[in-house]
Design a protein around this motif. Sequence first.
Motif, PDB file in Angstrom:
ATOM      1  N   THR A  93      49.483  52.857  37.216  1.00 30.88           N
ATOM      2  CA  THR A  93      48.900  52.969  35.878  1.00 30.88           C
ATOM      3  C   THR A  93      49.104  51.687  35.104  1.00 30.88           C
ATOM      4  O   THR A  93      48.175  51.166  34.461  1.00 30.88           O
ATOM      5  CB  THR A  93      49.547  54.145  35.129  1.00 30.88           C
ATOM      6  N   GLN A  94      50.323  51.158  35.186  1.00 31.34           N
ATOM      7  CA  GLN A  94      50.641  49.904  34.492  1.00 31.34           C
ATOM      8  C   GLN A  94      49.725  48.793  34.990  1.00 31.34           C
ATOM      9  O   GLN A  94      49.134  48.048  34.199  1.00 31.34           O
ATOM     10  CB  GLN A  94      52.105  49.558  34.762  1.00 31.34           C
ATOM     11  N   LYS A  95      49.586  48.706  36.312  1.00 34.45           N
ATOM     12  CA  LYS A  95      48.761  47.652  36.896  1.00 34.45           C
ATOM     13  C   LYS A  95      47.312  47.791  36.464  1.00 34.45           C
ATOM     14  O   LYS A  95      46.651  46.790  36.142  1.00 34.45           O
ATOM     15  CB  LYS A  95      48.836  47.730  38.432  1.00 34.45           C
ATOM     16  N   SER A  96      46.814  49.032  36.463  1.00 35.33           N
ATOM     17  CA  SER A  96      45.405  49.226  36.114  1.00 35.33           C
ATOM     18  C   SER A  96      45.175  48.881  34.647  1.00 35.33           C
ATOM     19  O   SER A  96      44.127  48.329  34.291  1.00 35.33           O
ATOM     20  CB  SER A  96      44.969  50.653  36.414  1.00 35.33           C
ATOM     21  N   GLU A  97      46.189  49.165  33.805  1.00 33.66           N
ATOM     22  CA  GLU A  97      46.066  48.784  32.398  1.00 33.66           C
ATOM     23  C   GLU A  97      46.019  47.268  32.258  1.00 33.66           C
ATOM     24  O   GLU A  97      45.213  46.727  31.488  1.00 33.66           O
ATOM     25  CB  GLU A  97      47.230  49.359  31.587  1.00 33.66           C
ATOM     26  N   GLU A  98      46.887  46.602  33.016  1.00 33.00           N
ATOM     27  CA  GLU A  98      46.878  45.129  32.992  1.00 33.00           C
ATOM     28  C   GLU A  98      45.513  44.602  33.399  1.00 33.00           C
ATOM     29  O   GLU A  98      44.953  43.713  32.755  1.00 33.00           O
ATOM     30  CB  GLU A  98      47.942  44.575  33.947  1.00 33.00           C
ATOM     31  N   ALA A 100      42.650  46.144  33.302  1.00 34.80           N
ATOM     32  CA  ALA A 100      41.645  46.468  32.291  1.00 34.80           C
ATOM     33  C   ALA A 100      41.715  45.487  31.140  1.00 34.80           C
ATOM     34  O   ALA A 100      40.680  44.969  30.677  1.00 34.80           O
ATOM     35  CB  ALA A 100      41.857  47.895  31.788  1.00 34.80           C
ATOM     36  N   SER A 101      42.943  45.190  30.680  1.00 30.47           N
ATOM     37  CA  SER A 101      43.085  44.273  29.544  1.00 30.47           C
ATOM     38  C   SER A 101      42.612  42.871  29.920  1.00 30.47           C
ATOM     39  O   SER A 101      41.936  42.202  29.129  1.00 30.47           O
ATOM     40  CB  SER A 101      44.533  44.242  29.055  1.00 30.47           C
ATOM     41  N   SER A 102      42.949  42.436  31.144  1.00 32.43           N
ATOM     42  CA  SER A 102      42.515  41.095  31.568  1.00 32.43           C
ATOM     43  C   SER A 102      40.990  41.043  31.689  1.00 32.43           C
ATOM     44  O   SER A 102      40.368  40.045  31.318  1.00 32.43           O
ATOM     45  CB  SER A 102      43.169  40.711  32.894  1.00 32.43           C
ATOM     46  N   GLU A 108      35.505  39.066  26.704  1.00 35.76           N
ATOM     47  CA  GLU A 108      35.451  38.468  25.365  1.00 35.76           C
ATOM     48  C   GLU A 108      35.271  36.969  25.454  1.00 35.76           C
ATOM     49  O   GLU A 108      34.579  36.363  24.640  1.00 35.76           O
ATOM     50  CB  GLU A 108      36.725  38.813  24.589  1.00 35.76           C
ATOM     51  N   LYS A 109      35.911  36.354  26.462  1.00 40.93           N
ATOM     52  CA  LYS A 109      35.763  34.912  26.647  1.00 40.93           C
ATOM     53  C   LYS A 109      34.317  34.566  26.957  1.00 40.93           C
ATOM     54  O   LYS A 109      33.752  33.633  26.402  1.00 40.93           O
ATOM     55  CB  LYS A 109      36.662  34.432  27.794  1.00 40.93           C
ATOM     56  N   LYS A 110      33.774  35.335  27.893  1.00 32.80           N
ATOM     57  CA  LYS A 110      32.407  35.035  28.310  1.00 32.80           C
ATOM     58  C   LYS A 110      31.413  35.332  27.206  1.00 32.80           C
ATOM     59  O   LYS A 110      30.419  34.622  27.045  1.00 32.80           O
ATOM     60  CB  LYS A 110      32.045  35.858  29.556  1.00 32.80           C
ATOM     61  N   LYS A 111      31.695  36.390  26.467  1.00 31.10           N
ATOM     62  CA  LYS A 111      30.758  36.835  25.421  1.00 31.10           C
ATOM     63  C   LYS A 111      29.364  37.049  25.986  1.00 31.10           C
ATOM     64  O   LYS A 111      28.360  36.737  25.345  1.00 31.10           O
ATOM     65  CB  LYS A 111      30.706  35.807  24.266  1.00 31.10           C
ATOM     66  N   GLY A 119      35.189  46.322  39.563  1.00 30.23           N
ATOM     67  CA  GLY A 119      36.080  47.471  39.724  1.00 30.23           C
ATOM     68  C   GLY A 119      37.454  46.987  40.141  1.00 30.23           C
ATOM     69  O   GLY A 119      37.566  46.041  40.905  1.00 30.23           O
ATOM     70  N   GLY A 120      38.463  47.632  39.626  1.00 30.07           N
ATOM     71  CA  GLY A 120      39.814  47.241  39.997  1.00 30.07           C
ATOM     72  C   GLY A 120      40.263  47.942  41.260  1.00 30.07           C
ATOM     73  O   GLY A 120      41.422  48.210  41.447  1.00 30.07           O
ATOM     74  N   LYS A 121      39.277  48.212  42.121  1.00 33.30           N
ATOM     75  CA  LYS A 121      39.568  49.075  43.259  1.00 33.30           C
ATOM     76  C   LYS A 121      40.412  48.355  44.304  1.00 33.30           C
ATOM     77  O   LYS A 121      41.464  48.827  44.696  1.00 33.30           O
ATOM     78  CB  LYS A 121      38.243  49.532  43.850  1.00 33.30           C
ATOM     79  N   ILE A 122      39.954  47.172  44.689  1.00 31.80           N
ATOM     80  CA  ILE A 122      40.610  46.536  45.819  1.00 31.80           C
ATOM     81  C   ILE A 122      42.032  46.071  45.461  1.00 31.80           C
ATOM     82  O   ILE A 122      42.960  46.352  46.203  1.00 31.80           O
ATOM     83  CB  ILE A 122      39.749  45.386  46.382  1.00 31.80           C
ATOM     84  N   PRO A 123      42.223  45.431  44.279  1.00 35.27           N
ATOM     85  CA  PRO A 123      43.593  45.090  43.921  1.00 35.27           C
ATOM     86  C   PRO A 123      44.486  46.319  43.854  1.00 35.27           C
ATOM     87  O   PRO A 123      45.591  46.318  44.376  1.00 35.27           O
ATOM     88  CB  PRO A 123      43.451  44.453  42.545  1.00 35.27           C
ATOM     89  N   GLY A 124      43.970  47.366  43.243  1.00 34.69           N
ATOM     90  CA  GLY A 124      44.750  48.594  43.126  1.00 34.69           C
ATOM     91  C   GLY A 124      45.167  49.106  44.490  1.00 34.69           C
ATOM     92  O   GLY A 124      46.314  49.461  44.710  1.00 34.69           O
TER      93      GLY A 124
END
Lengths: 139, 114
Positions: A93-98, A100-102, A108-111, A119-124
């Motif tokens: 959960t902590q990792k997925s939150e990280e 998501a925030s990143s 936001e950077k790209k705008k 998807g955060g599938k493979i890292p997860g």
Amino acid sequence: MEATEEERLLLTQRLKAAVHYTVGCLCQDVAEDKDVQFTKQTIAAISEITFRQCDNFAKDLEMFARHAKRSTVTTEDVKLLARRSNSLLKYITQKSEELASSNMEQKEKKKKKSSAAKGGKIPGEQEAAVNESEDSNMA
Amino acid sequence: VSRRKTSEPEIASSLIKKIFSHYVKMPVARDAFKIVQKCSEKYFMQLSNDLEAYIHHAGRKTVEMEDLEVLMRRQGLVTDKMPLHVLIERYFPLEYRKLLIPVAASGNSVIPSK
């Protein structure tokens, strides 16, 4: 992906070799950290366990995604997979939150509106597998 | 859809005894049965927690047949080689089997209708 028997075998062997190498690196870290030695057979056994565990993970994730009437595996499925082990669930959960925030920061950077859905599938999944091979506390 | 009616907070101990001794096929001590009963209580707790997670995952509020199948697949009871229907046919009495497995009836209707 239509692969003949030979191609499939080659792919499997390549995958196994990659897993074996990674497990070797991780075991080296643990060895330095805990001041113990790993025999080659131990590392091979751990990599085989990891490989088969990934097989199970893949099947379960597929099933969970289909259960939610999706064809894409998401972080929710990975969390459901890790539900049985409290510490693992916390970690995931902590990792997925990280993640998501990143992802949010990147967006936001790209705008840009047209950002490819990452998807955060493979890292997860890798985290799960890595965590598994590190402390293997899954019931 | 639940496997057994548990209106009371626990299954009758005589039933647990009957089932357990049917499968174990050897004498069992009295305290062992007590432990089995405790385990079955815990099992039901875990079962409800798991089912809750699964229905929440599918965005539902009702437990359905497919949730049970996912659960049993996760427990390793249902596999590609051992479908749910086979388990139902093997372990359920006929009247429950009729309720769970669709049967073609006259007049182009299938029972149960789901």
